[in-house]
Motif scaffolding. Structure first.
Motif, PDB file in Angstrom:
ATOM      1  N   ALA A  47       0.750  -1.260  -0.136  1.00  0.00           N
ATOM      2  CA  ALA A  47      -0.036  -0.061   0.034  1.00  0.00           C
ATOM      3  C   ALA A  47       0.883   1.240  -0.072  1.00  0.00           C
ATOM      4  O   ALA A  47       2.005   1.146   0.642  1.00  0.00           O
ATOM      5  N   PHE A  49       0.617   5.599   1.021  1.00  0.00           N
ATOM      6  CA  PHE A  49      -0.105   6.505   1.411  1.00  0.00           C
ATOM      7  C   PHE A  49       0.602   7.943   1.398  1.00  0.00           C
ATOM      8  O   PHE A  49       1.915   8.088   1.191  1.00  0.00           O
ATOM      9  N   LEU A  99      -4.557  10.348   1.641  1.00  0.00           N
ATOM     10  CA  LEU A  99      -4.603   8.974   1.560  1.00  0.00           C
ATOM     11  C   LEU A  99      -3.537   8.329   2.773  1.00  0.00           C
ATOM     12  O   LEU A  99      -2.528   8.639   2.811  1.00  0.00           O
ATOM     13  N   GLU A 100      -4.399   7.629   3.693  1.00  0.00           N
ATOM     14  CA  GLU A 100      -3.815   7.172   5.017  1.00  0.00           C
ATOM     15  C   GLU A 100      -3.953   5.843   5.381  1.00  0.00           C
ATOM     16  O   GLU A 100      -4.918   5.352   5.130  1.00  0.00           O
ATOM     17  N   ARG A 101      -2.993   5.362   6.479  1.00  0.00           N
ATOM     18  CA  ARG A 101      -3.495   4.092   7.042  1.00  0.00           C
ATOM     19  C   ARG A 101      -4.730   4.147   7.572  1.00  0.00           C
ATOM     20  O   ARG A 101      -5.124   4.972   8.229  1.00  0.00           O
ATOM     21  N   ASN A 104      -8.539   5.867   2.876  1.00  0.00           N
ATOM     22  CA  ASN A 104      -8.165   5.700   1.364  1.00  0.00           C
ATOM     23  C   ASN A 104      -6.525   5.523   1.116  1.00  0.00           C
ATOM     24  O   ASN A 104      -5.903   6.060   2.167  1.00  0.00           O
ATOM     25  N   HIS A 105      -6.302   4.944   0.270  1.00  0.00           N
ATOM     26  CA  HIS A 105      -5.078   4.321  -0.088  1.00  0.00           C
ATOM     27  C   HIS A 105      -4.705   3.892  -1.442  1.00  0.00           C
ATOM     28  O   HIS A 105      -5.848   3.682  -2.156  1.00  0.00           O
TER      29      HIS A 105
END
Length: 149
Positions: A47, A49, A99-101, A104-105
């Motif tokens: 992923a 971010f 976009l974060e843990r 949303n990512h």
């Protein structure tokens, strides 16, 4: 004042106003990426971010992401602890896309190699209006979360 001077003044003023109306300052998205990172993957998925800041006068949309690390890079939203792929994310005018843990990512599937902590992964963000933005993602420890530091 004679008629010729007045006409020249009017033409100069209207030309200046027309050019000001065509100016892109403030009316276009002005995007910048900050805080980008990828936690070191533990399997064949990863992923990413980051925050996309828009200091411009119009909104934009993140529509896709490409990377040499994977041929299958998608964007996902997380709602009620459920992740699903989406086609785009809004980047509001004068705002940001975070976009974060846990939220949303960007998702990389079927990795071609396993990036290790300390390396960088290149990717390119594609937008509806703005040109693409190249980002070098630093690979951090698997549990890295800048929001909890």
């Amino acid at each position: 004042m004679n008629r010729r001077t007045t006409l020249a003044g009017v033409l100069a003023l209207s030309t200046g106003l027309t050019l000001a109306g065509c100016s892109s300052s403030g009316s276009e998205p002005e995007l910048k990426v900050i805080g980008a990172f990828m936690p070191q993957p533990v399997n064949d998925m990863a992923a990413a971010f980051l925050v996309v800041q828009n200091s411009g006068g119009s909104s934009d949309r993140l529509t896709s992401v490409t990377s040499p690390l994977s041929d299958d890079v998608t964007i996902h939203e997380t709602k009620n602890q459920t992740m699903r792929m989406v086609t785009s994310f809004a980047v509001p005018a004068g705002g940001e896309l975070d976009l974060e843990r846990g939220g949303n990512h960007i998702m990389f599937m079927k990795l071609k190699q396993q990036p290790k902590q300390g390396e960088k992964v290149s990717m390119e963000l594609h937008f509806e209006k703005a040109g693409p933005i190249k980002v070098d993602l630093p690979v951090k420890e698997t549990t890295h979360n800048p929001k909890k530091q």
